[in-house]
Scaffold this active site. Structure first.
Site, PDB file in Angstrom:
ATOM      1  CB  THR A  63       2.083  36.077  12.545  1.00  0.00           C
ATOM      2  OG1 THR A  63       1.427  37.220  13.097  1.00  0.00           O
ATOM      3  CG2 THR A  63       1.186  35.400  11.548  1.00  0.00           C
ATOM      4  CG  HIS A 119       0.896  40.323  22.328  1.00  0.00           C
ATOM      5  ND1 HIS A 119       1.978  39.819  21.663  1.00  0.00           N
ATOM      6  CD2 HIS A 119      -0.049  40.576  21.374  1.00  0.00           C
ATOM      7  CE1 HIS A 119       1.705  39.743  20.374  1.00  0.00           C
ATOM      8  NE2 HIS A 119       0.486  40.192  20.163  1.00  0.00           N
ATOM      9  CB  SER A 149       6.444  45.890  12.300  1.00  0.00           C
ATOM     10  OG  SER A 149       5.504  44.892  12.017  1.00  0.00           O
ATOM     11  NE  ARG A 274       5.319  46.543   7.560  1.00  0.00           N
ATOM     12  CZ  ARG A 274       6.423  47.131   7.098  1.00  0.00           C
ATOM     13  NH1 ARG A 274       6.342  47.953   6.078  1.00  0.00           N
ATOM     14  NH2 ARG A 274       7.598  46.921   7.668  1.00  0.00           N
ATOM     15  CE  LYS A 275       8.236  47.246   2.484  1.00  0.00           C
ATOM     16  NZ  LYS A 275       9.277  48.274   2.466  1.00  0.00           N
ATOM     17  N   GLY A 276       7.758  41.234   6.038  1.00  0.00           N
ATOM     18  CA  GLY A 276       8.493  40.071   6.559  1.00  0.00           C
ATOM     19  C   GLY A 276       9.990  40.171   6.306  1.00  0.00           C
TER      20      GLY A 276
HETATM   21  P1  A3P Z   1       6.721  43.614   9.078  1.00  0.00           P
HETATM   22  O1  A3P Z   1       5.655  44.578   9.422  1.00  0.00           O
HETATM   23  O2  A3P Z   1       8.097  44.153   9.331  1.00  0.00           O
HETATM   24  O3  A3P Z   1       6.593  43.043   7.722  1.00  0.00           O
HETATM   25  P2  A3P Z   1       3.539  39.897  14.710  1.00  0.00           P
HETATM   26  O4  A3P Z   1       3.236  38.575  14.114  1.00  0.00           O
HETATM   27  O5  A3P Z   1       4.245  39.816  16.040  1.00  0.00           O
HETATM   28  O6  A3P Z   1       2.354  40.775  14.714  1.00  0.00           O
HETATM   29  O7  A3P Z   1       4.637  40.574  13.780  1.00  0.00           O
HETATM   30  C1  A3P Z   1       4.289  40.933  12.475  1.00  0.00           C
HETATM   31  C2  A3P Z   1       5.572  41.032  11.680  1.00  0.00           C
HETATM   32  O8  A3P Z   1       6.032  39.712  11.351  1.00  0.00           O
HETATM   33  C3  A3P Z   1       5.335  41.738  10.366  1.00  0.00           C
HETATM   34  O9  A3P Z   1       6.573  42.360  10.069  1.00  0.00           O
HETATM   35  C4  A3P Z   1       5.039  40.571   9.445  1.00  0.00           C
HETATM   36  O10 A3P Z   1       5.205  40.857   8.090  1.00  0.00           O
HETATM   37  C5  A3P Z   1       6.060  39.571   9.931  1.00  0.00           C
HETATM   38  N1  A3P Z   1       5.708  38.183   9.603  1.00  0.00           N
HETATM   39  C6  A3P Z   1       4.485  37.599   9.613  1.00  0.00           C
HETATM   40  N2  A3P Z   1       4.578  36.331   9.236  1.00  0.00           N
HETATM   41  C7  A3P Z   1       5.876  36.077   8.979  1.00  0.00           C
HETATM   42  C8  A3P Z   1       6.593  34.933   8.513  1.00  0.00           C
HETATM   43  N3  A3P Z   1       5.984  33.800   8.254  1.00  0.00           N
HETATM   44  N4  A3P Z   1       7.927  35.057   8.341  1.00  0.00           N
HETATM   45  C9  A3P Z   1       8.572  36.214   8.616  1.00  0.00           C
HETATM   46  N5  A3P Z   1       7.940  37.338   9.032  1.00  0.00           N
HETATM   47  C10 A3P Z   1       6.606  37.267   9.212  1.00  0.00           C
END
Ligand code: A3P
Length: 308
Positions: A63, A119, A149, A274-276
Protein backbone atom coordinates in the site's frame (compact mmCIF):
# COMPACT_ATOMS: atom_id res chain seq x y z
CA UNK A 1 -9.66 -23.88 -15.36
CA UNK A 2 -11.74 -25.99 -12.90
CA UNK A 3 -9.74 -29.07 -13.88
CA UNK A 4 -6.51 -27.43 -12.80
CA UNK A 5 -7.81 -26.88 -9.27
CA UNK A 6 -9.09 -30.43 -8.85
CA UNK A 7 -5.49 -31.64 -9.09
CA UNK A 8 -3.83 -29.05 -6.83
CA UNK A 9 -2.86 -29.47 -3.17
CA UNK A 10 -5.44 -27.66 -1.06
CA UNK A 11 -5.28 -26.29 2.48
CA UNK A 12 -8.04 -24.84 4.65
CA UNK A 13 -6.78 -22.58 7.43
CA UNK A 14 -8.06 -23.90 10.77
CA UNK A 15 -6.87 -20.81 12.66
CA UNK A 16 -9.24 -18.77 10.49
CA UNK A 17 -12.18 -21.00 11.47
CA UNK A 18 -11.87 -22.70 8.04
CA UNK A 19 -12.85 -19.49 6.28
CA UNK A 20 -9.83 -19.44 3.95
CA UNK A 21 -8.84 -22.13 1.47
CA UNK A 22 -5.53 -21.93 -0.34
CA UNK A 23 -4.31 -23.90 -3.36
CA UNK A 24 -0.71 -24.67 -4.22
CA UNK A 25 -0.09 -23.88 -7.87
CA UNK A 26 3.46 -24.13 -9.24
CA UNK A 27 4.96 -24.06 -5.75
CA UNK A 28 2.99 -21.07 -4.42
CA UNK A 29 -0.11 -20.92 -2.25
CA UNK A 30 -2.99 -18.53 -2.95
CA UNK A 31 -6.76 -18.40 -3.02
CA UNK A 32 -8.41 -19.72 -6.14
CA UNK A 33 -9.38 -16.31 -7.56
CA UNK A 34 -5.82 -15.04 -7.39
CA UNK A 35 -4.40 -18.13 -9.06
CA UNK A 36 -7.07 -17.79 -11.74
CA UNK A 37 -6.17 -14.14 -12.23
CA UNK A 38 -2.49 -15.04 -12.44
CA UNK A 39 -3.14 -17.78 -15.00
CA UNK A 40 -5.27 -15.41 -17.07
CA UNK A 41 -2.50 -12.80 -16.93
CA UNK A 42 0.02 -15.43 -18.03
CA UNK A 43 -2.18 -16.33 -20.98
CA UNK A 44 -3.10 -12.88 -22.20
CA UNK A 45 -1.25 -9.97 -20.58
CA UNK A 46 0.94 -7.93 -22.89
CA UNK A 47 3.36 -5.67 -21.06
CA UNK A 48 4.15 -2.26 -22.54
CA UNK A 49 7.79 -1.13 -22.45
CA UNK A 50 6.84 1.83 -20.26
CA UNK A 51 5.11 -0.33 -17.61
CA UNK A 52 6.49 -0.28 -14.08
CA UNK A 53 5.65 -3.29 -11.93
CA UNK A 54 5.31 -2.87 -8.18
CA UNK A 55 5.80 -6.38 -6.84
CA UNK A 56 5.42 -7.58 -3.29
CA UNK A 57 4.52 -10.35 -0.94
CA UNK A 58 1.31 -9.37 0.91
CA UNK A 59 1.78 -7.23 4.04
CA UNK A 60 5.30 -6.09 3.20
CA UNK A 61 4.35 -2.48 2.36
CA UNK A 62 2.43 -2.78 -0.92
CA UNK A 63 0.00 0.00 0.00
CA UNK A 64 2.85 2.35 0.87
CA UNK A 65 4.91 1.54 -2.22
CA UNK A 66 1.88 1.99 -4.46
CA UNK A 67 1.07 5.33 -2.84
CA UNK A 68 4.61 6.64 -3.21
CA UNK A 69 4.93 5.47 -6.81
CA UNK A 70 1.53 6.94 -7.65
CA UNK A 71 2.43 10.29 -6.11
CA UNK A 72 5.75 10.26 -7.99
CA UNK A 73 4.38 9.49 -11.44
CA UNK A 74 1.33 11.78 -11.14
CA UNK A 75 3.09 14.79 -9.61
CA UNK A 76 2.90 16.90 -12.77
CA UNK A 77 -0.89 16.61 -12.60
CA UNK A 78 -1.61 16.55 -8.87
CA UNK A 79 0.05 17.88 -5.75
CA UNK A 80 -0.49 17.03 -2.10
CA UNK A 81 -3.71 19.06 -1.98
CA UNK A 82 -5.31 17.60 -5.10
CA UNK A 83 -4.01 14.03 -5.17
CA UNK A 84 -6.57 11.27 -5.81
CA UNK A 85 -4.89 9.54 -2.86
CA UNK A 86 -6.78 11.93 -0.59
CA UNK A 87 -10.14 10.56 -1.63
CA UNK A 88 -9.44 7.04 -2.90
CA UNK A 89 -7.85 3.96 -1.49
CA UNK A 90 -4.59 3.63 -3.43
CA UNK A 91 -5.65 0.18 -4.64
CA UNK A 92 -8.28 2.04 -6.71
CA UNK A 93 -5.53 4.14 -8.27
CA UNK A 94 -2.99 1.42 -9.09
CA UNK A 95 -4.49 -1.82 -10.45
CA UNK A 96 -3.46 -5.34 -9.45
CA UNK A 97 -2.40 -7.55 -12.37
CA UNK A 98 -4.09 -10.70 -11.06
CA UNK A 99 -7.37 -8.89 -10.35
CA UNK A 100 -7.78 -6.05 -12.81
CA UNK A 101 -6.28 -6.93 -16.14
CA UNK A 102 -9.06 -5.01 -17.95
CA UNK A 103 -8.21 -1.82 -16.11
CA UNK A 104 -4.53 -2.19 -17.02
CA UNK A 105 -5.35 -2.81 -20.66
CA UNK A 106 -7.54 0.30 -20.60
CA UNK A 107 -4.65 2.29 -19.11
CA UNK A 108 -2.46 1.02 -21.93
CA UNK A 109 -4.95 2.19 -24.53
CA UNK A 110 -6.08 5.47 -23.04
CA UNK A 111 -3.26 6.92 -21.00
CA UNK A 112 0.41 6.59 -20.33
CA UNK A 113 -0.16 5.59 -16.70
CA UNK A 114 2.65 3.08 -16.13
CA UNK A 115 1.99 1.47 -12.75
CA UNK A 116 0.86 -2.13 -12.27
CA UNK A 117 0.95 -3.93 -8.92
CA UNK A 118 1.19 -7.65 -8.32
CA UNK A 119 1.69 -10.23 -5.58
CA UNK A 120 2.63 -12.86 -8.18
CA UNK A 121 5.96 -14.56 -7.59
CA UNK A 122 8.62 -13.86 -10.21
CA UNK A 123 8.31 -17.35 -11.70
CA UNK A 124 4.58 -16.82 -12.36
CA UNK A 125 4.85 -13.41 -14.02
CA UNK A 126 3.54 -13.37 -17.59
CA UNK A 127 6.17 -14.08 -20.23
CA UNK A 128 5.65 -10.64 -21.77
CA UNK A 129 6.94 -9.06 -18.55
CA UNK A 130 9.90 -11.42 -18.22
CA UNK A 131 10.91 -10.79 -21.84
CA UNK A 132 10.57 -7.01 -21.54
CA UNK A 133 12.89 -4.36 -20.14
CA UNK A 134 10.13 -3.05 -17.88
CA UNK A 135 11.21 -1.85 -14.48
CA UNK A 136 10.28 -3.92 -11.45
CA UNK A 137 10.29 -2.62 -7.89
CA UNK A 138 10.17 -5.24 -5.14
CA UNK A 139 9.42 -4.30 -1.55
CA UNK A 140 10.22 -6.67 1.31
CA UNK A 141 9.98 -6.50 5.08
CA UNK A 142 11.02 -8.12 8.33
CA UNK A 143 9.44 -11.58 8.30
CA UNK A 144 8.14 -11.45 11.85
CA UNK A 145 6.31 -8.16 11.19
CA UNK A 146 4.89 -9.66 7.99
CA UNK A 147 3.51 -12.61 9.98
CA UNK A 148 1.85 -10.33 12.55
CA UNK A 149 0.46 -8.05 9.86
CA UNK A 150 -0.88 -11.00 7.84
CA UNK A 151 -2.43 -12.53 10.96
CA UNK A 152 -4.39 -9.39 11.83
CA UNK A 153 -5.37 -8.61 8.26
CA UNK A 154 -6.82 -12.07 7.65
CA UNK A 155 -8.38 -12.31 11.09
CA UNK A 156 -10.16 -9.00 10.60
CA UNK A 157 -11.08 -9.82 7.02
CA UNK A 158 -13.05 -12.85 8.24
CA UNK A 159 -14.17 -11.03 11.39
CA UNK A 160 -12.60 -13.20 14.07
CA UNK A 161 -11.44 -12.01 17.48
CA UNK A 162 -7.89 -12.77 18.60
CA UNK A 163 -9.26 -15.39 21.02
CA UNK A 164 -10.92 -17.17 18.13
CA UNK A 165 -7.89 -17.03 15.81
CA UNK A 166 -4.87 -18.65 17.50
CA UNK A 167 -1.73 -16.73 16.53
CA UNK A 168 0.49 -19.74 17.21
CA UNK A 169 -1.29 -21.73 14.50
CA UNK A 170 -1.04 -18.90 11.99
CA UNK A 171 2.67 -18.72 12.78
CA UNK A 172 3.19 -22.47 12.31
CA UNK A 173 1.46 -22.40 8.93
CA UNK A 174 3.61 -19.48 7.82
CA UNK A 175 6.70 -21.45 8.83
CA UNK A 176 5.49 -24.27 6.58
CA UNK A 177 5.21 -21.78 3.75
CA UNK A 178 1.41 -21.86 3.80
CA UNK A 179 -0.03 -18.37 3.47
CA UNK A 180 -1.28 -16.21 0.65
CA UNK A 181 1.54 -15.98 -1.98
CA UNK A 182 3.75 -18.14 0.26
CA UNK A 183 6.30 -19.38 0.94
CA UNK A 184 7.64 -15.90 1.71
CA UNK A 185 11.27 -16.98 1.30
CA UNK A 186 10.67 -18.37 -2.19
CA UNK A 187 8.81 -15.21 -3.19
CA UNK A 188 11.80 -13.09 -2.17
CA UNK A 189 14.33 -15.48 -3.70
CA UNK A 190 12.65 -15.45 -7.11
CA UNK A 191 12.94 -11.68 -7.42
CA UNK A 192 16.37 -11.67 -5.78
CA UNK A 193 17.86 -14.14 -8.25
CA UNK A 194 16.33 -12.23 -11.16
CA UNK A 195 17.79 -8.99 -9.81
CA UNK A 196 21.26 -10.52 -9.79
CA UNK A 197 20.92 -11.39 -13.45
CA UNK A 198 19.53 -7.99 -14.43
CA UNK A 199 20.24 -5.51 -11.65
CA UNK A 200 19.31 -2.52 -13.81
CA UNK A 201 15.82 -3.92 -14.07
CA UNK A 202 14.82 -4.76 -10.49
CA UNK A 203 15.04 -2.43 -7.49
CA UNK A 204 14.84 -3.96 -4.02
CA UNK A 205 13.37 -1.67 -1.37
CA UNK A 206 13.14 -2.58 2.28
CA UNK A 207 10.17 -1.42 4.37
CA UNK A 208 12.42 -0.67 7.33
CA UNK A 209 14.78 1.45 5.16
CA UNK A 210 11.83 3.41 3.86
CA UNK A 211 10.76 4.03 7.46
CA UNK A 212 14.23 5.12 8.52
CA UNK A 213 14.97 7.37 5.59
CA UNK A 214 11.93 7.93 3.41
CA UNK A 215 13.28 10.90 1.42
CA UNK A 216 16.37 9.23 -0.01
CA UNK A 217 14.47 6.04 -0.78
CA UNK A 218 11.74 8.02 -2.53
CA UNK A 219 14.43 9.70 -4.63
CA UNK A 220 15.93 6.29 -5.46
CA UNK A 221 12.51 4.98 -6.40
CA UNK A 222 11.68 7.98 -8.61
CA UNK A 223 15.00 7.79 -10.42
CA UNK A 224 14.75 4.05 -10.92
CA UNK A 225 11.28 4.16 -12.46
CA UNK A 226 12.27 6.99 -14.77
CA UNK A 227 10.67 9.95 -12.98
CA UNK A 228 13.67 11.61 -11.26
CA UNK A 229 13.23 14.80 -9.28
CA UNK A 230 14.84 17.91 -10.73
CA UNK A 231 17.04 20.10 -8.53
CA UNK A 232 14.28 22.71 -8.59
CA UNK A 233 11.73 20.18 -7.40
CA UNK A 234 13.97 19.10 -4.58
CA UNK A 235 14.53 22.72 -3.59
CA UNK A 236 10.80 23.35 -3.66
CA UNK A 237 10.23 20.46 -1.22
CA UNK A 238 8.43 18.13 -3.63
CA UNK A 239 10.14 15.03 -2.24
CA UNK A 240 9.20 15.90 1.34
CA UNK A 241 5.65 16.66 0.28
CA UNK A 242 5.32 13.22 -1.30
CA UNK A 243 6.78 11.58 1.80
CA UNK A 244 4.25 13.43 3.99
CA UNK A 245 1.32 12.76 1.68
CA UNK A 246 2.07 9.03 1.74
CA UNK A 247 3.01 8.74 5.39
CA UNK A 248 1.08 6.25 7.48
CA UNK A 249 -0.10 9.09 9.74
CA UNK A 250 -1.56 11.01 6.82
CA UNK A 251 -3.09 8.19 4.80
CA UNK A 252 -4.49 6.24 7.73
CA UNK A 253 -6.31 9.35 9.00
CA UNK A 254 -8.08 10.15 5.76
CA UNK A 255 -11.81 9.55 5.87
CA UNK A 256 -11.66 7.26 2.83
CA UNK A 257 -9.11 5.03 4.55
CA UNK A 258 -10.80 5.15 7.96
CA UNK A 259 -14.34 4.32 6.98
CA UNK A 260 -14.42 3.63 3.24
CA UNK A 261 -14.96 0.44 1.32
CA UNK A 262 -14.18 -0.12 -2.34
CA UNK A 263 -17.54 -1.63 -3.07
CA UNK A 264 -20.24 -3.62 -1.37
CA UNK A 265 -18.84 -6.92 -0.19
CA UNK A 266 -15.20 -5.89 -0.41
CA UNK A 267 -12.82 -5.41 2.50
CA UNK A 268 -12.90 -2.25 4.56
CA UNK A 269 -10.14 0.15 3.51
CA UNK A 270 -8.95 0.54 7.09
CA UNK A 271 -7.62 -3.03 7.05
CA UNK A 272 -4.73 -1.84 4.86
CA UNK A 273 -3.64 0.57 7.60
CA UNK A 274 -3.08 -1.09 10.95
CA UNK A 275 -0.06 0.23 12.89
CA UNK A 276 2.53 0.97 10.21
CA UNK A 277 5.34 0.27 12.68
CA UNK A 278 8.56 -1.58 12.55
CA UNK A 279 9.00 -4.21 15.30
CA UNK A 280 5.39 -4.85 16.36
CA UNK A 281 6.26 -8.58 16.28
CA UNK A 282 7.83 -8.14 19.74
CA UNK A 283 4.32 -7.91 21.16
CA UNK A 284 3.38 -11.35 19.81
CA UNK A 285 6.38 -13.65 19.53
CA UNK A 286 7.75 -15.97 22.19
CA UNK A 287 11.51 -16.56 22.22
CA UNK A 288 10.93 -19.97 20.64
CA UNK A 289 8.90 -18.52 17.80
CA UNK A 290 11.54 -15.89 17.11
CA UNK A 291 14.27 -18.51 17.08
CA UNK A 292 12.32 -20.81 14.79
CA UNK A 293 11.47 -18.28 12.07
CA UNK A 294 14.90 -16.60 12.23
CA UNK A 295 16.51 -19.99 11.67
CA UNK A 296 14.25 -20.76 8.72
CA UNK A 297 14.89 -17.39 7.08
CA UNK A 298 18.65 -17.54 7.72
CA UNK A 299 18.80 -20.94 6.07
CA UNK A 300 16.57 -20.09 3.14
CA UNK A 301 18.20 -16.74 2.39
CA UNK A 302 21.77 -17.73 3.18
CA UNK A 303 24.21 -16.28 0.68
CA UNK A 304 21.88 -13.50 -0.45
CA UNK A 305 23.05 -10.91 2.06
CA UNK A 306 19.39 -10.04 2.64
CA UNK A 307 18.67 -9.38 6.29
CA UNK A 308 15.11 -9.66 7.45
P1 A3P B 1 1.01 -3.47 9.91
O1 A3P B 1 -0.05 -4.49 9.87
O2 A3P B 1 2.28 -3.97 10.53
O3 A3P B 1 0.58 -2.18 10.49
P2 A3P B 1 0.44 -4.27 2.51
O4 A3P B 1 0.21 -2.88 2.04
O5 A3P B 1 1.52 -5.00 1.76
O6 A3P B 1 -0.83 -5.02 2.62
O7 A3P B 1 1.05 -4.15 3.97
C1 A3P B 1 0.26 -3.64 5.00
C2 A3P B 1 1.20 -3.15 6.09
O8 A3P B 1 1.77 -1.89 5.69
C3 A3P B 1 0.45 -2.89 7.37
O9 A3P B 1 1.40 -3.12 8.39
C4 A3P B 1 0.10 -1.42 7.22
O10 A3P B 1 -0.21 -0.79 8.43
C5 A3P B 1 1.38 -0.89 6.63
N1 A3P B 1 1.20 0.38 5.91
C6 A3P B 1 0.17 0.76 5.12
N2 A3P B 1 0.37 1.99 4.66
C7 A3P B 1 1.55 2.42 5.15
C8 A3P B 1 2.28 3.64 5.05
N3 A3P B 1 1.84 4.65 4.34
N4 A3P B 1 3.45 3.72 5.72
C9 A3P B 1 3.93 2.69 6.44
N5 A3P B 1 3.27 1.52 6.60
C10 A3P B 1 2.09 1.39 5.96
Amino acid sequence: MEDIFKRLPEHTCGWLANKLTLYKYQDFWAVKQLHEGGILAQQSFKAEPSDVFLCSFPKTGTTWLKSLAFAIVSRAKFDESSSPLLTNLVHECVPFLEREIDKIEENHKKSNFPLVATHLPYSLLPESILASDCKIVYIYRNTKDVIVSFYHFMREAVKLSMEDAPFQEAFEEFCEGICSSGPYWDHILGYWKASLERPERILFLKYEDLKRDPASNVKRLAEFIGYPFSADEEKAGVVDNIVSLCSFENLSNLEVNKSGKRKAGSLENRLYFRKGKDGDWKNYFTDEMKEKIDKIMDEKLSGTGLVL
